[in-house]
Write a protein that holds these residues in place. Structure first.
Motif, PDB file in Angstrom:
ATOM      1  N   ASN A 248       0.827  -1.211   0.000  1.00 15.26           N
ATOM      2  CA  ASN A 248       0.000   0.000   0.000  1.00 15.26           C
ATOM      3  C   ASN A 248       0.860   1.259   0.000  1.00 15.26           C
ATOM      4  OD1 ASN A 248      -2.431   1.398  -0.164  1.00 15.26           O
ATOM      5  ND2 ASN A 248      -2.489   1.709   2.050  1.00 15.26           N
ATOM      6  N   ARG A 249       1.760   1.295  -0.961  1.00 14.68           N
ATOM      7  CA  ARG A 249       2.667   2.422  -1.103  1.00 14.68           C
ATOM      8  C   ARG A 249       2.825   2.774  -2.576  1.00 14.68           C
ATOM      9  NH1 ARG A 249       4.937  -0.350   3.386  1.00 14.68           N
ATOM     10  NH2 ARG A 249       5.709   1.060   4.975  1.00 14.68           N
ATOM     11  N   LEU A 250       3.077   4.036  -2.810  1.00 14.97           N
ATOM     12  CA  LEU A 250       3.474   4.471  -4.142  1.00 14.97           C
ATOM     13  C   LEU A 250       4.853   3.886  -4.404  1.00 14.97           C
ATOM     14  CD1 LEU A 250       3.508   6.305  -6.687  1.00 14.97           C
ATOM     15  CD2 LEU A 250       4.349   8.132  -5.193  1.00 14.97           C
ATOM     16  N   VAL A 251       5.038   3.306  -5.566  1.00 20.27           N
ATOM     17  CA  VAL A 251       6.349   2.797  -5.973  1.00 20.27           C
ATOM     18  C   VAL A 251       6.802   3.639  -7.162  1.00 20.27           C
ATOM     19  CG1 VAL A 251       7.636   0.829  -6.890  1.00 20.27           C
ATOM     20  CG2 VAL A 251       5.860   0.456  -5.175  1.00 20.27           C
ATOM     21  N   VAL A 252       7.981   4.225  -7.030  1.00 21.99           N
ATOM     22  CA  VAL A 252       8.554   5.045  -8.093  1.00 21.99           C
ATOM     23  C   VAL A 252       9.762   4.307  -8.628  1.00 21.99           C
ATOM     24  CG1 VAL A 252       9.609   7.254  -8.680  1.00 21.99           C
ATOM     25  CG2 VAL A 252       7.781   7.156  -6.967  1.00 21.99           C
TER      26      VAL A 252
ATOM     27  N   ALA B 140      -7.606   2.610  -0.172  1.00 17.56           N
ATOM     28  CA  ALA B 140      -7.395   4.047  -0.031  1.00 17.56           C
ATOM     29  C   ALA B 140      -5.908   4.350  -0.123  1.00 17.56           C
ATOM     30  CB  ALA B 140      -7.951   4.518   1.312  1.00 17.56           C
ATOM     31  N   PRO B 141      -5.581   5.523  -0.643  1.00 18.93           N
ATOM     32  CA  PRO B 141      -4.165   5.872  -0.727  1.00 18.93           C
ATOM     33  C   PRO B 141      -3.547   6.009   0.664  1.00 18.93           C
ATOM     34  CG  PRO B 141      -5.564   7.672  -1.500  1.00 18.93           C
ATOM     35  CD  PRO B 141      -6.459   6.533  -1.156  1.00 18.93           C
ATOM     36  N   PRO B 142      -2.228   5.844   0.769  1.00 20.84           N
ATOM     37  CA  PRO B 142      -1.567   5.996   2.065  1.00 20.84           C
ATOM     38  C   PRO B 142      -1.790   7.397   2.629  1.00 20.84           C
ATOM     39  CG  PRO B 142      -0.030   5.211   0.384  1.00 20.84           C
ATOM     40  CD  PRO B 142      -1.311   5.534  -0.301  1.00 20.84           C
ATOM     41  N   ILE B 143      -1.827   7.512   3.943  1.00 17.85           N
ATOM     42  CA  ILE B 143      -2.084   8.788   4.599  1.00 17.85           C
ATOM     43  C   ILE B 143      -0.965   9.792   4.311  1.00 17.85           C
ATOM     44  CG2 ILE B 143      -2.305   9.902   6.864  1.00 17.85           C
ATOM     45  CD1 ILE B 143      -3.991   7.492   7.668  1.00 17.85           C
ATOM     46  N   ASN B 144       0.276   9.362   4.401  1.00 24.25           N
ATOM     47  CA  ASN B 144       1.402  10.245   4.118  1.00 24.25           C
ATOM     48  C   ASN B 144       2.183   9.668   2.956  1.00 24.25           C
ATOM     49  OD1 ASN B 144       3.665  11.803   3.983  1.00 24.25           O
ATOM     50  ND2 ASN B 144       4.199  11.629   6.147  1.00 24.25           N
ATOM     51  N   PRO B 145       1.841  10.034   1.725  1.00 26.43           N
ATOM     52  CA  PRO B 145       2.473   9.409   0.566  1.00 26.43           C
ATOM     53  C   PRO B 145       3.999   9.498   0.543  1.00 26.43           C
ATOM     54  CG  PRO B 145       0.612  10.741  -0.121  1.00 26.43           C
ATOM     55  CD  PRO B 145       0.833  11.003   1.329  1.00 26.43           C
TER      56      PRO B 145
ATOM     57  N   HIS C 180      -6.923   0.022 -14.570  1.00 28.47           N
ATOM     58  CA  HIS C 180      -7.319  -1.113 -13.723  1.00 28.47           C
ATOM     59  C   HIS C 180      -7.510  -0.783 -12.249  1.00 28.47           C
ATOM     60  CE1 HIS C 180      -6.736  -3.857 -17.068  1.00 28.47           C
ATOM     61  NE2 HIS C 180      -5.613  -3.220 -17.332  1.00 28.47           N
ATOM     62  N   ARG C 181      -7.432   0.465 -11.854  1.00 24.21           N
ATOM     63  CA  ARG C 181      -7.572   0.840 -10.448  1.00 24.21           C
ATOM     64  C   ARG C 181      -9.005   0.689  -9.978  1.00 24.21           C
ATOM     65  NH1 ARG C 181      -6.920   7.077 -12.207  1.00 24.21           N
ATOM     66  NH2 ARG C 181      -9.023   7.271 -13.027  1.00 24.21           N
ATOM     67  N   SER C 182      -9.156   0.504  -8.686  1.00 23.63           N
ATOM     68  CA  SER C 182     -10.502   0.454  -8.102  1.00 23.63           C
ATOM     69  C   SER C 182     -10.981   1.887  -7.914  1.00 23.63           C
ATOM     70  CB  SER C 182     -10.456  -0.252  -6.743  1.00 23.63           C
ATOM     71  OG  SER C 182      -9.773   0.555  -5.786  1.00 23.63           O
ATOM     72  N   ASP C 183     -12.275   2.054  -7.668  1.00 23.87           N
ATOM     73  CA  ASP C 183     -12.822   3.394  -7.436  1.00 23.87           C
ATOM     74  C   ASP C 183     -12.208   4.006  -6.182  1.00 23.87           C
ATOM     75  OD1 ASP C 183     -14.373   3.405  -9.708  1.00 23.87           O
ATOM     76  OD2 ASP C 183     -16.161   2.649  -8.679  1.00 23.87           O
ATOM     77  N   GLU C 184     -11.996   3.192  -5.158  1.00 25.04           N
ATOM     78  CA  GLU C 184     -11.389   3.686  -3.918  1.00 25.04           C
ATOM     79  C   GLU C 184      -9.953   4.157  -4.162  1.00 25.04           C
ATOM     80  OE1 GLU C 184     -11.180   2.383   0.751  1.00 25.04           O
ATOM     81  OE2 GLU C 184     -10.946   0.825  -0.761  1.00 25.04           O
ATOM     82  N   ALA C 185      -9.202   3.420  -4.932  1.00 27.43           N
ATOM     83  CA  ALA C 185      -7.809   3.790  -5.221  1.00 27.43           C
ATOM     84  C   ALA C 185      -7.729   5.070  -6.043  1.00 27.43           C
ATOM     85  CB  ALA C 185      -7.104   2.658  -5.968  1.00 27.43           C
ATOM     86  N   LYS C 186      -8.773   5.351  -6.807  1.00 31.79           N
ATOM     87  CA  LYS C 186      -8.794   6.541  -7.652  1.00 31.79           C
ATOM     88  C   LYS C 186      -8.703   7.819  -6.832  1.00 31.79           C
ATOM     89  CE  LYS C 186     -11.898   6.107 -10.795  1.00 31.79           C
ATOM     90  NZ  LYS C 186     -13.135   6.146 -11.596  1.00 31.79           N
TER      91      LYS C 186
END
Length: 172
Positions: free
Chosen positions: A102-106, A125-130, A165-171
């Motif tokens: 559950n993290r952004l991967v760059v 849901a996106p992470p609280i502190n990206p 392919h993202r879910s609505d929540e991930a959007k």
């Protein structure tokens, strides 16, 4: 790294370059030791298997899904050099890592090696502190290192597969 990115790099963790380096860098980021790279592989395999249908859809075929799954399986001797078919690969594994942790991967690299991209989790849901939850991996020829980036740094574009392919929540 691209020259324009160099001023934005705060730190670099250069992990052991034995073909397990991508998994070692992830392991370091999530608070494990480099030697825990097999645990990272297992977590990614679990993610891939638990959401099999989604990853078949993302990768457009069951053959590609099986290829990625086989690449995540540790080599017979995980303490020896990993052959290229057992290395962390992008974009194949970007969404798996992002969704698993559950993290952004760059992924940062140069154009002669590949394309720099962001991979967001496909669901949840996106992470609280990206920023504190961002795994930034730099690919230099045949080796990954873990980067820490400064606040306000530019980031590469998001993977088109995430948008498709993202879910609505991930959007959100």
């Amino acid at each position: 790294m691209p020259k324009f990115m160099r001023p934005y790099i705060e730190g670099i963790v250069d992990v052991i370059g034995d073909g397990h380096c991508g998994f070692r860098a992830i392991s370091e980021h999530v608070g494990l030791t480099e030697e825990s790279h097999v645990m990272v592989r297992r977590a990614l395999i679990k993610e891939l298997k638990e959401h099999r249908n989604k990853y078949i859809e993302v990768n457009a075929s069951e053959d590609r899904y099986n290829y990625i799954l086989d690449g995540l399986l540790p080599p017979k001797n995980p303490s020896s050099f990993a052959p290229p078919d057992k290395w962390l690969t992008f974009p194949d594994m970007g969404h798996i890592v992002a969704s698993c942790y559950n993290r952004l991967v760059v992924e940062m690299t140069t154009l002669d090696i590949g394309v720099s991209e962001n991979f967001f989790p496909l669901r949840g849901a996106p992470p609280i502190n990206p920023k504190s939850n961002m795994i930034c991996l730099a690919l230099i020829p045949n080796h990954f290192v873990l980067l820490s980036l400064k606040d306000g740094c530019p980031l590469p574009p998001s993977s088109t597969e995430w948008r498709n392919h993202r879910s609505d929540e991930a959007k959100t």
